[in-house]
Design a protein around this motif. Structure first.
Motif, PDB file in Angstrom:
ATOM      1  N   ALA A   1      56.843  24.815 -14.848  1.00  0.00           N
ATOM      2  CA  ALA A   1      55.445  24.802 -14.413  1.00  0.00           C
ATOM      3  C   ALA A   1      55.211  25.672 -13.188  1.00  0.00           C
ATOM      4  O   ALA A   1      54.144  26.289 -13.062  1.00  0.00           O
ATOM      5  N   GLN A   2      56.186  25.753 -12.299  1.00  0.00           N
ATOM      6  CA  GLN A   2      55.964  26.527 -11.083  1.00  0.00           C
ATOM      7  C   GLN A   2      55.723  28.008 -11.383  1.00  0.00           C
ATOM      8  O   GLN A   2      55.089  28.701 -10.592  1.00  0.00           O
TER       9      GLN A   2
ATOM     10  N   HIS B   1      51.890  14.065 -17.391  1.00  0.00           N
ATOM     11  CA  HIS B   1      52.331  12.824 -18.029  1.00  0.00           C
ATOM     12  C   HIS B   1      53.454  12.133 -17.258  1.00  0.00           C
ATOM     13  O   HIS B   1      53.799  10.996 -17.553  1.00  0.00           O
ATOM     14  N   PHE B   2      53.990  12.778 -16.238  1.00  0.00           N
ATOM     15  CA  PHE B   2      55.032  12.169 -15.412  1.00  0.00           C
ATOM     16  C   PHE B   2      54.451  11.306 -14.285  1.00  0.00           C
ATOM     17  O   PHE B   2      55.170  10.525 -13.674  1.00  0.00           O
ATOM     18  N   TYR B   3      53.156  11.460 -13.980  1.00  0.00           N
ATOM     19  CA  TYR B   3      52.541  10.745 -12.865  1.00  0.00           C
ATOM     20  C   TYR B   3      51.051  10.606 -13.117  1.00  0.00           C
ATOM     21  O   TYR B   3      50.491  11.245 -14.007  1.00  0.00           O
ATOM     22  N   ASP B   4      50.395   9.775 -12.318  1.00  0.00           N
ATOM     23  CA  ASP B   4      48.937   9.632 -12.385  1.00  0.00           C
ATOM     24  C   ASP B   4      48.356  10.719 -11.496  1.00  0.00           C
ATOM     25  O   ASP B   4      48.444  10.634 -10.271  1.00  0.00           O
ATOM     26  N   PRO B   5      47.785  11.793 -12.084  1.00  0.00           N
ATOM     27  CA  PRO B   5      47.389  12.948 -11.285  1.00  0.00           C
ATOM     28  C   PRO B   5      46.234  12.704 -10.316  1.00  0.00           C
ATOM     29  O   PRO B   5      46.069  13.437  -9.367  1.00  0.00           O
ATOM     30  N   PHE B   6      45.425  11.690 -10.558  1.00  0.00           N
ATOM     31  CA  PHE B   6      44.298  11.459  -9.643  1.00  0.00           C
ATOM     32  C   PHE B   6      44.209   9.995  -9.321  1.00  0.00           C
ATOM     33  O   PHE B   6      43.324   9.349  -9.268  1.00  0.00           O
TER      34      PHE B   6
ATOM     35  N   LEU C   1      52.551  20.297 -18.884  1.00  0.00           N
ATOM     36  CA  LEU C   1      53.959  20.152 -18.515  1.00  0.00           C
ATOM     37  C   LEU C   1      54.210  18.977 -17.587  1.00  0.00           C
ATOM     38  O   LEU C   1      55.262  18.324 -17.682  1.00  0.00           O
ATOM     39  N   LEU C   2      53.268  18.670 -16.697  1.00  0.00           N
ATOM     40  CA  LEU C   2      53.573  17.736 -15.603  1.00  0.00           C
ATOM     41  C   LEU C   2      52.780  16.440 -15.556  1.00  0.00           C
ATOM     42  O   LEU C   2      53.324  15.418 -15.113  1.00  0.00           O
TER      43      LEU C   2
ATOM     44  N   PHE D   1      61.140  15.413 -14.979  1.00  0.00           N
ATOM     45  CA  PHE D   1      60.072  15.996 -14.175  1.00  0.00           C
ATOM     46  C   PHE D   1      60.556  17.268 -13.479  1.00  0.00           C
ATOM     47  O   PHE D   1      59.869  18.295 -13.494  1.00  0.00           O
ATOM     48  N   GLU D   2      61.721  17.202 -12.872  1.00  0.00           N
ATOM     49  CA  GLU D   2      62.244  18.372 -12.166  1.00  0.00           C
ATOM     50  C   GLU D   2      62.459  19.553 -13.113  1.00  0.00           C
ATOM     51  O   GLU D   2      62.156  20.700 -12.762  1.00  0.00           O
ATOM     52  N   ALA D   3      62.936  19.286 -14.313  1.00  0.00           N
ATOM     53  CA  ALA D   3      63.117  20.353 -15.302  1.00  0.00           C
ATOM     54  C   ALA D   3      61.767  20.939 -15.711  1.00  0.00           C
ATOM     55  O   ALA D   3      61.610  22.161 -15.827  1.00  0.00           O
ATOM     56  N   ALA D   4      60.773  20.092 -15.920  1.00  0.00           N
ATOM     57  CA  ALA D   4      59.436  20.562 -16.282  1.00  0.00           C
ATOM     58  C   ALA D   4      58.804  21.324 -15.123  1.00  0.00           C
ATOM     59  O   ALA D   4      58.114  22.331 -15.333  1.00  0.00           O
TER      60      ALA D   4
END
Length: 86
Positions: free
Chosen positions: A25-26, A81-86, A78-79, A18-21
């Motif tokens: 993404a930033q 899929h690492f977490y549930d966005p909503f 990019l991001l 996640f940190e690499a992605a």
């Protein structure tokens, strides 16, 4: 100026990925009109939890400008899929 605050609970074991992605993404967010600054902080008590803070000049810069942009689509790819966005 408005502050967007997002708590991101990353799937356990995927924090380094996640940190690499996020490093990639930033770049999408900093180029957006109305963007002022951001920071990503990792929680000490729960190392799978992050706090993302983004300063925007106006609410619409985030809700309309960023969320309606191609840059946001790249951010999602990019991001999200690492977490549930909503």
């Amino acid at each position: 100026m408005i502050l967007e605050a997002a708590v991101l609970d990353i799937r356990q074991g995927q924090e380094a990925d996640f940190e690499a992605a996020f490093d990639q993404a930033q770049l999408n967010i900093v180029s957006m009109p109305g963007y002022a600054s951001h920071q990503l902080q990792r929680c000490l008590e729960n190392t799978s939890r992050y706090l993302l803070l983004v300063n925007w000049e106006a609410l619409e810069d985030h809700t309309v400008g960023f969320r309606g942009s191609e840059e946001y689509q790249q951010w999602r790819q990019l991001l999200h899929h690492f977490y549930d966005p909503f």
